[in-house]
Design an enzyme around this catalytic site. Structure first.
Site, PDB file in Angstrom:
ATOM      1  N   GLY A   9       0.823  -1.225   0.000  1.00 14.75           N
ATOM      2  CA  GLY A   9       0.000   0.000   0.000  1.00 14.75           C
ATOM      3  C   GLY A   9       0.843   1.255   0.000  1.00 14.75           C
ATOM      4  O   GLY A   9       0.617   2.175   0.784  1.00 14.75           O
ATOM      5  N   SER A  11       1.346   3.422  -2.614  1.00 14.64           N
ATOM      6  CA  SER A  11       1.060   4.432  -3.660  1.00 14.64           C
ATOM      7  C   SER A  11       0.665   5.773  -3.051  1.00 14.64           C
ATOM      8  O   SER A  11       0.794   6.815  -3.691  1.00 14.64           O
ATOM      9  CB  SER A  11      -0.058   3.935  -4.581  1.00 14.64           C
ATOM     10  OG  SER A  11      -1.187   3.532  -3.830  1.00 14.64           O
ATOM     11  N   ARG A  12       0.165   5.729  -1.815  1.00 13.48           N
ATOM     12  CA  ARG A  12      -0.356   6.956  -1.193  1.00 13.48           C
ATOM     13  C   ARG A  12      -0.065   6.918   0.309  1.00 13.48           C
ATOM     14  O   ARG A  12       0.342   5.904   0.846  1.00 13.48           O
ATOM     15  CB  ARG A  12      -1.886   7.049  -1.389  1.00 13.48           C
ATOM     16  CG  ARG A  12      -2.311   7.085  -2.827  1.00 13.48           C
ATOM     17  CD  ARG A  12      -3.823   7.221  -2.964  1.00 13.48           C
ATOM     18  NE  ARG A  12      -4.535   5.986  -2.726  1.00 13.48           N
ATOM     19  CZ  ARG A  12      -5.416   5.785  -1.736  1.00 13.48           C
ATOM     20  NH1 ARG A  12      -5.684   6.752  -0.897  1.00 13.48           N
ATOM     21  NH2 ARG A  12      -6.033   4.626  -1.600  1.00 13.48           N
ATOM     22  N   VAL A  61      -3.087  -7.413  -2.283  1.00 11.75           N
ATOM     23  CA  VAL A  61      -2.503  -8.316  -1.282  1.00 11.75           C
ATOM     24  C   VAL A  61      -3.544  -8.966  -0.364  1.00 11.75           C
ATOM     25  O   VAL A  61      -3.201  -9.758   0.499  1.00 11.75           O
ATOM     26  CB  VAL A  61      -1.393  -7.625  -0.448  1.00 11.75           C
ATOM     27  CG1 VAL A  61      -0.165  -7.351  -1.301  1.00 11.75           C
ATOM     28  CG2 VAL A  61      -1.893  -6.351   0.212  1.00 11.75           C
ATOM     29  N   SER A 139      -3.636   0.188  14.501  1.00 10.42           N
ATOM     30  CA  SER A 139      -4.347   1.449  14.779  1.00 10.42           C
ATOM     31  C   SER A 139      -4.683   1.512  16.266  1.00 10.42           C
ATOM     32  O   SER A 139      -4.835   0.474  16.917  1.00 10.42           O
ATOM     33  CB  SER A 139      -5.656   1.474  13.983  1.00 10.42           C
ATOM     34  OG  SER A 139      -6.530   2.465  14.487  1.00 10.42           O
ATOM     35  N   TYR A 152     -13.214  -2.598  11.460  1.00 11.63           N
ATOM     36  CA  TYR A 152     -11.869  -2.002  11.440  1.00 11.63           C
ATOM     37  C   TYR A 152     -11.150  -2.322  12.758  1.00 11.63           C
ATOM     38  O   TYR A 152     -10.000  -2.755  12.767  1.00 11.63           O
ATOM     39  CB  TYR A 152     -11.980  -0.491  11.232  1.00 11.63           C
ATOM     40  CG  TYR A 152     -10.667   0.227  11.048  1.00 11.63           C
ATOM     41  CD1 TYR A 152      -9.963   0.143   9.843  1.00 11.63           C
ATOM     42  CD2 TYR A 152     -10.125   1.002  12.069  1.00 11.63           C
ATOM     43  CE1 TYR A 152      -8.759   0.813   9.665  1.00 11.63           C
ATOM     44  CE2 TYR A 152      -8.918   1.675  11.899  1.00 11.63           C
ATOM     45  CZ  TYR A 152      -8.239   1.577  10.693  1.00 11.63           C
ATOM     46  OH  TYR A 152      -7.049   2.243  10.523  1.00 11.63           O
ATOM     47  N   ILE A 185      -3.870  10.379  11.427  1.00 13.21           N
ATOM     48  CA  ILE A 185      -2.776  10.846  10.565  1.00 13.21           C
ATOM     49  C   ILE A 185      -3.383  11.508   9.328  1.00 13.21           C
ATOM     50  O   ILE A 185      -4.393  11.028   8.788  1.00 13.21           O
ATOM     51  CB  ILE A 185      -1.881   9.647  10.140  1.00 13.21           C
ATOM     52  CG1 ILE A 185      -1.385   8.844  11.365  1.00 13.21           C
ATOM     53  CG2 ILE A 185      -0.714  10.120   9.282  1.00 13.21           C
ATOM     54  CD1 ILE A 185      -0.486   9.585  12.322  1.00 13.21           C
TER      55      ILE A 185
HETATM   56  P1  NAP Z   1      -4.644   5.641   2.479  1.00 11.44           P
HETATM   57  O1  NAP Z   1      -4.056   6.993   2.292  1.00 11.44           O
HETATM   58  O2  NAP Z   1      -6.084   5.421   2.228  1.00 11.44           O
HETATM   59  O3  NAP Z   1      -3.777   4.617   1.583  1.00 11.44           O
HETATM   60  C1  NAP Z   1      -4.106   3.258   1.583  1.00 11.44           C
HETATM   61  C2  NAP Z   1      -3.078   2.511   0.755  1.00 11.44           C
HETATM   62  O4  NAP Z   1      -3.425   1.114   0.812  1.00 11.44           O
HETATM   63  C3  NAP Z   1      -3.073   2.904  -0.705  1.00 11.44           C
HETATM   64  O5  NAP Z   1      -1.746   2.956  -1.176  1.00 11.44           O
HETATM   65  C4  NAP Z   1      -3.828   1.766  -1.380  1.00 11.44           C
HETATM   66  O6  NAP Z   1      -3.355   1.483  -2.694  1.00 11.44           O
HETATM   67  C5  NAP Z   1      -3.430   0.589  -0.508  1.00 11.44           C
HETATM   68  N1  NAP Z   1      -4.351  -0.549  -0.590  1.00 11.44           N
HETATM   69  C6  NAP Z   1      -5.622  -0.657  -0.128  1.00 11.44           C
HETATM   70  N2  NAP Z   1      -6.107  -1.890  -0.370  1.00 11.44           N
HETATM   71  C7  NAP Z   1      -5.109  -2.570  -0.994  1.00 11.44           C
HETATM   72  C8  NAP Z   1      -4.960  -3.904  -1.472  1.00 11.44           C
HETATM   73  N3  NAP Z   1      -5.966  -4.800  -1.364  1.00 11.44           N
HETATM   74  N4  NAP Z   1      -3.785  -4.279  -2.042  1.00 11.44           N
HETATM   75  C9  NAP Z   1      -2.756  -3.402  -2.178  1.00 11.44           C
HETATM   76  N5  NAP Z   1      -2.837  -2.109  -1.740  1.00 11.44           N
HETATM   77  C10 NAP Z   1      -3.986  -1.722  -1.153  1.00 11.44           C
HETATM   78  O7  NAP Z   1      -4.397   5.091   3.955  1.00 11.44           O
HETATM   79  P2  NAP Z   1      -3.369   5.568   5.084  1.00 11.44           P
HETATM   80  O8  NAP Z   1      -4.032   6.556   5.933  1.00 11.44           O
HETATM   81  O9  NAP Z   1      -2.044   5.855   4.482  1.00 11.44           O
HETATM   82  O10 NAP Z   1      -3.298   4.217   5.937  1.00 11.44           O
HETATM   83  C11 NAP Z   1      -2.204   3.321   5.894  1.00 11.44           C
HETATM   84  C12 NAP Z   1      -2.346   2.362   7.049  1.00 11.44           C
HETATM   85  O11 NAP Z   1      -2.341   3.074   8.279  1.00 11.44           O
HETATM   86  C13 NAP Z   1      -3.644   1.557   7.035  1.00 11.44           C
HETATM   87  O12 NAP Z   1      -3.412   0.251   7.479  1.00 11.44           O
HETATM   88  C14 NAP Z   1      -4.513   2.297   8.038  1.00 11.44           C
HETATM   89  O13 NAP Z   1      -5.500   1.473   8.604  1.00 11.44           O
HETATM   90  C15 NAP Z   1      -3.467   2.711   9.040  1.00 11.44           C
HETATM   91  N6  NAP Z   1      -3.896   3.829   9.876  1.00 11.44           N
HETATM   92  C16 NAP Z   1      -4.170   5.042   9.331  1.00 11.44           C
HETATM   93  C17 NAP Z   1      -4.592   6.072  10.159  1.00 11.44           C
HETATM   94  C18 NAP Z   1      -4.913   7.441   9.622  1.00 11.44           C
HETATM   95  O14 NAP Z   1      -5.439   8.271  10.391  1.00 11.44           O
HETATM   96  N7  NAP Z   1      -4.638   7.748   8.358  1.00 11.44           N
HETATM   97  C19 NAP Z   1      -4.741   5.850  11.529  1.00 11.44           C
HETATM   98  C20 NAP Z   1      -4.461   4.599  12.045  1.00 11.44           C
HETATM   99  C21 NAP Z   1      -4.029   3.597  11.217  1.00 11.44           C
HETATM  100  P3  NAP Z   1      -4.152   1.845  -4.059  1.00 11.44           P
HETATM  101  O15 NAP Z   1      -4.678   3.237  -3.905  1.00 11.44           O
HETATM  102  O16 NAP Z   1      -3.074   1.717  -5.085  1.00 11.44           O
HETATM  103  O17 NAP Z   1      -5.233   0.811  -4.228  1.00 11.44           O
END
Ligand code: NAP
Length: 243
Positions: A9, A11-12, A61, A139, A152, A185
């Site tokens: 994951g 890409s972003r 994945v 998380s 979640y 985040i």
């Molecule tokens: P995000 O900006 O929404 O990015 C999610 C990433 O996951 C994207 O690169 C997406 O890729 C990839 N992804 C989703 N489903 C996928 C799959 N089946 N196979 C491969 N790639 C997949 O999320 P984020 O905020 O960076 O979160 C990253 C992690 O941190 C997550 O596990 C999230 O639960 C955790 N987290 C985030 C926060 C927060 O506040 N942001 C807080 C606690 C925990 P594509 O776009 O290419 O599909």
């Protein structure tokens, strides 16, 4: 030989920042993505302009076959995997009584099963090499639970359980397994929140701000360099959750 890392994951958001941080540490990074092809290419190009080469690899994945292909790619090209960052995750906001089996499958497969499968596929190589570092991104909601985010919360608590059990099973093979449990985040995951809602959340956080992707990547860097931390759930949350 350079260290080799897979970041899922990437890409972003948080995954992208982690991949960038590892690449800046002279680690060879395979940045996985699924739907965001253009963003992945752009990320790769941006780094190339700074003379940093990363590989990008499309794989869903949450599916065993795709996860296997990702790991096979890394092993065929580099012969080993030193670092695995299981970062993929999706959130979902719904009343518990309205959750369907399809919701369960989607959230649990994307967040928890992907982590399970990637750990399994990669650890086969790490056990052979007698070394490795696995970091699972969970998380705070896996620790304290979140209303209207039951699936979640289950998925993230499951990831932390996996981290603890694997740290015990893989420790004798010199493989360290840890979770990073972020608070809130600044990424696309929270783009549905209004400015007012963000302000309300900030009031609940002792440090009075939301976190950045850099806050998480910095901890990943530390864990990758460390040699004696395993089985821990490190929560980076501005003091929002203190256990
Ligand atoms: P995000 O900006 O929404 O990015 C999610 C990433 O996951 C994207 O690169 C997406 O890729 C990839 N992804 C989703 N489903 C996928 C799959 N089946 N196979 C491969 N790639 C997949 O999320 P984020 O905020 O960076 O979160 C990253 C992690 O941190 C997550 O596990 C999230 O639960 C955790 N987290 C985030 C926060 C927060 O506040 N942001 C807080 C606690 C925990 P594509 O776009 O290419 O599909």
């Amino acid at each position: 030989m350079d260290k080799i890392a897979i970041v899922t994951g990437a890409s972003r958001g948080i995954g992208r920042e982690i991949a960038k941080t590892l690449a800046n540490m002279n680690i060879k990074v395979i940045a996985n993505y699924n739907n965001s092809h253009e963003q992945a290419i752009k990320f790769q190009t941006e780094l190339k302009e700074k003379n940093i080469n990363i590989d990008i690899f499309k794989a869903d994945v949450s599916k065993r076959l795709d996860a296997e292909k990702l790991v096979e790619y890394a092993i065929n090209k580099y012969g080993k995997i030193d670092i695995l960052i299981n970062n993929v995750g999706i959130s979902e906001y719904k009343l518990f009584t309205e959750e369907k089996d399809e919701d369960w499958n989607k959230v649990i497969n994307t967040n928890l099963y992907s982590t399970f499968v990637m750990c399994q596929e990669v650890s086969k190589n790490m056990i052979k090499e007698k070394q490795g570092c696995i970091i699972n991104i969970s998380s705070i909601w896996g620790i304290v639970g979140s209303s209207m985010e039951v699936l979640y919360s289950i998925s993230k608590a499951g990831i932390d359980g996996l981290t603890k059990a694997l740290a015990k099973e893989l420790g004798p093979s010199n493989i360290r397994v840890n979770s990073i449990a972020p608070g809130i985040i600044n990424t696309d995951m929270n783009k549905n929140l209004s400015d007012e809602e963000i302000d309300e959340i900030k009031k609940e956080i002792p440090l009075e701000k939301i976190g950045s992707t850099h806050d998480i990547a910095r901890c990943v860097k530390w864990l990758v360099e460390d040699e004696y931390t395993s089985g821990q759930i490190i929560s980076i949350n501005g003091g929002w959750v203190i256990t």
